[in-house]
Design an enzyme around this catalytic site. Sequence first.
Site, PDB file in Angstrom:
ATOM      1  N   ASP A   1       6.160   2.478 -50.622  1.00  0.00           N
ATOM      2  CA  ASP A   1       6.223   2.434 -49.171  1.00  0.00           C
ATOM      3  C   ASP A   1       7.472   1.634 -48.804  1.00  0.00           C
ATOM      4  O   ASP A   1       7.991   0.852 -49.609  1.00  0.00           O
ATOM      5  CB  ASP A   1       4.971   1.794 -48.590  1.00  0.00           C
ATOM      6  CG  ASP A   1       4.666   2.278 -47.183  1.00  0.00           C
ATOM      7  OD1 ASP A   1       5.589   2.792 -46.524  1.00  0.00           O
ATOM      8  OD2 ASP A   1       3.515   2.134 -46.737  1.00  0.00           O
TER       9      ASP A   1
ATOM     10  N   GLU B   1      -2.432   2.183 -30.249  1.00  0.00           N
ATOM     11  CA  GLU B   1      -2.934   2.213 -31.620  1.00  0.00           C
ATOM     12  C   GLU B   1      -1.893   2.906 -32.489  1.00  0.00           C
ATOM     13  O   GLU B   1      -1.411   3.992 -32.168  1.00  0.00           O
ATOM     14  CB  GLU B   1      -4.298   2.899 -31.731  1.00  0.00           C
ATOM     15  CG  GLU B   1      -4.349   4.352 -31.316  1.00  0.00           C
ATOM     16  CD  GLU B   1      -5.665   5.026 -31.689  1.00  0.00           C
ATOM     17  OE1 GLU B   1      -6.449   4.466 -32.487  1.00  0.00           O
ATOM     18  OE2 GLU B   1      -5.909   6.127 -31.183  1.00  0.00           O
TER      19      GLU B   1
END
Length: 868
Positions: free
Chosen positions: A263, A612
């Site tokens: 990542d 979100e």
Amino acid sequence: MMPVGALAMTCAFGFALVAGCVDARTPDAHSRAVALVAKMTLPEKVAQMQNDAPAIPRLGVPAYDWWSEGLHGIARNGYATVFPQAIGLAASWDTSLLHAVGTVISTEARAKFNASGSGHAHGLFQGLTLWSPNINIFRDPRWGRGQETYGEDPYLTGQLAVAFVRGIQGDDPQHPRAIATPKHFVAHSGPEAGRDSFDVDVSPHDLEDTYLPAFRTAVVDGHAGSVMCAYNALHGTPACANAGLLDTRLRKDWGFAGYVVSDCDAVGDIASYHYFKPDDVQASVAAVQAGTDLDCGHTYASLAQAVRQGDIAESALDTALVRLFTARYRLGELGGRSDDPYARIGADQIDSPAHRKLALQAALESLVLLKNAHGTLPLHAGMRLAVIGPDADALETLEANYHGTARHPVTPLQGLRARFGADHVAYAQGAPIALGVSIPVPETALRTDGGAVGLTGAYYDNLDFSGTPKLTRTDRVIDFDWDRVAPAVGLDPDHYAVRWSGQLLPPGLGDYVLAVHVDRCFDCSGHDPVRLYVDGKPVIADHSDASDLKVQLHFADSHPHTLRLELVHSGQDQGVRLQWQAPPAAQLAAAERVLHDADAVVAFIGLSPDVEGEQLRIDVPGFDGGDRTDIGLPAPQRALLERARASGKPLIVVLLSGSAVALDWAQQHADAILAAWYPGQAGGTAIAQVLAGDYNPGGRLPVTFYRSTRDLPPYVSYAMQGRTYRYFDGRPLYPFGYGLSYTRFTYAAPTLSTATLKAGGTLQVSAEVRNAGQRAGDEVVQVYLDTPPSPLAPRHALVGFRRIHLAAGEQRLVRFTLAPRQLSSVDAAGARAVEPGQYRVFIGAGQPGHAAGVAAHFSIDGREALAP
């Protein structure tokens, strides 16, 4: 039977582990990669192990950036078909749909790739290595990135992942259409605020039972060509430096022979946040030795120093590089292939009519009907509708995150106007998402100088607004996604300026916050300046990298105010939104005015990707950095629903969100509730068709809807006890697997292939399903297993599902084969086995105790241990 680990000797790269597969290295990709790597210097090798790999002209290697996104459409690279967000795709419970969506995504990736051609440079988001799907378990609804996943169940997630991965990669293991990258390996599902340093302390049981199965399925059954390791640590060892995960489990146990990518900046986190190693040199050594082949970032730049000082052998770099270049050769990215089957995929395949049709189908299949009291839905023709709510007319709630640019997006308001007639739809925004959160200024508050709805946009092909505009048009709202696209035909997507002018009509007196939101480009120099004028005075003039530019103004009345907004696009920023925070009383009063003459109210409420998501800059009540602290509906929207209910008109609530929202008040007081997720470019059309009864909803919940935040264990705990339908003992608001229909389905008694099964064998289960209603519809047939009592056993476990379409009165025999792994259990030490004892299998429209269905019992004799 050949052990899984030995399969890598038969077919490398994690593809096509099937009978008749030849050694994947013999057709040339592997040997060519070995030969190429042998010619590289150490600095060249190190540079090629970072995501933005530069060209090596002397070896004929073009520049290639490995970072491309394809979560629910090709992302961040211009126009693309934008499908529902992943959680919406999961709500379809349709593996064939996920396969088709994956196929479209990789087809459009090829079309964009072919625009430059093989053997040429491909930059950020222009490649064929797609960092999707996200198959982390959505363990807690507070996690902001849960919208990117396929929900809370490991079996559902795994099966959808297999379909999506196979769609992305295609049918030719030697020449994939693109490469899929399941992420984030492993046990990564928040918290966003501390993800770079978070250490997951999870039991061996929960790791094997919940967090690992979907990854195993994606690799062993889906043959994914790549895997992404996560930010977090596992039991003190960062995932990207964890040899137990990346070497033992992934490569040896599961036979994975593809490449592992970190990542972004996760390798740097090993030293900077986890403090697992003292510096970048040692962090890079640990990651390479554990099995991380590619660094998204530049921490691997220190590998040259590591080799020179003897901390790591250059051959370890060669191992990683051979994996990477094997992938590039297989993709045909390096050129030199005359029979490329994908070479003819052109720009006409991007958001083609067929792809748009699939986007609509996906949106339709994702919709979940949660309540329909007294047959409120479908709505009747000729009804006058009051459309209210902050999600009724917002582009961002269609596109979600990790998205492409939708060419012709349809918001819910637009969809209802098209279906029911504009003269039958009245609209008022009514409320913000939450207090302190800006949302687009609605069309009701914008007028051109000529009195038309919206603002007049003058579009220039220069940066100083000189000469005559290239185009002048009326823009209904200023809510645009222009990521790598031109705002109009004839303009250069990298070089234009726009001036919008007209009037702002505040709905009432009070304090307003006006905001200009610019989606800033990632890791680039220079940003688009914006200027906002109200009543001729400059109130915002900014060139900074801040996304939200705000000013507070007081309006003493509702008289019009002149408005001018200017945007100069000289960088790589991605669009613009004119937003506001309006006084609650004025918003509610505006909503009340449209309620008066309506026959029914449709309220579009919920969340948005502005509250979100991934590491957002937000700190308002109920939200924290992209995660939520409260799963309830924010107070301003609750007040709007109460005002709508007080009108006495039928109230239809449409929830747009990427996660479960505790709709306790709505469940008690609304007449109908529809979960629409973030539904993609065709979302408004799909919602209108379901509300009108043109389509019978058949989606099912891929997550549990809890009643309150109080029902949840501590957010930072990764223990599964008390989480998800498998281990939650309370009473949910809506259970996992739940969904209603406009028709009714019945089940006949199931048939089992045997009443007593020998451990290690397979069980055949079948049942007749009948549409007992008056209209055609889709049923999602679900199979749950109850294992012998054990302190660690889940309440129920999904072991099979199938979405089927039945005409009114039609019945069909649905068969399932339950393999040993579906019948297995996991002990406290994390060992998986088929255990002896009495079992129950349930087939129905949802979980036992929550839906119609039928059950049968059988026993298993003996014990069979299964490989990890």
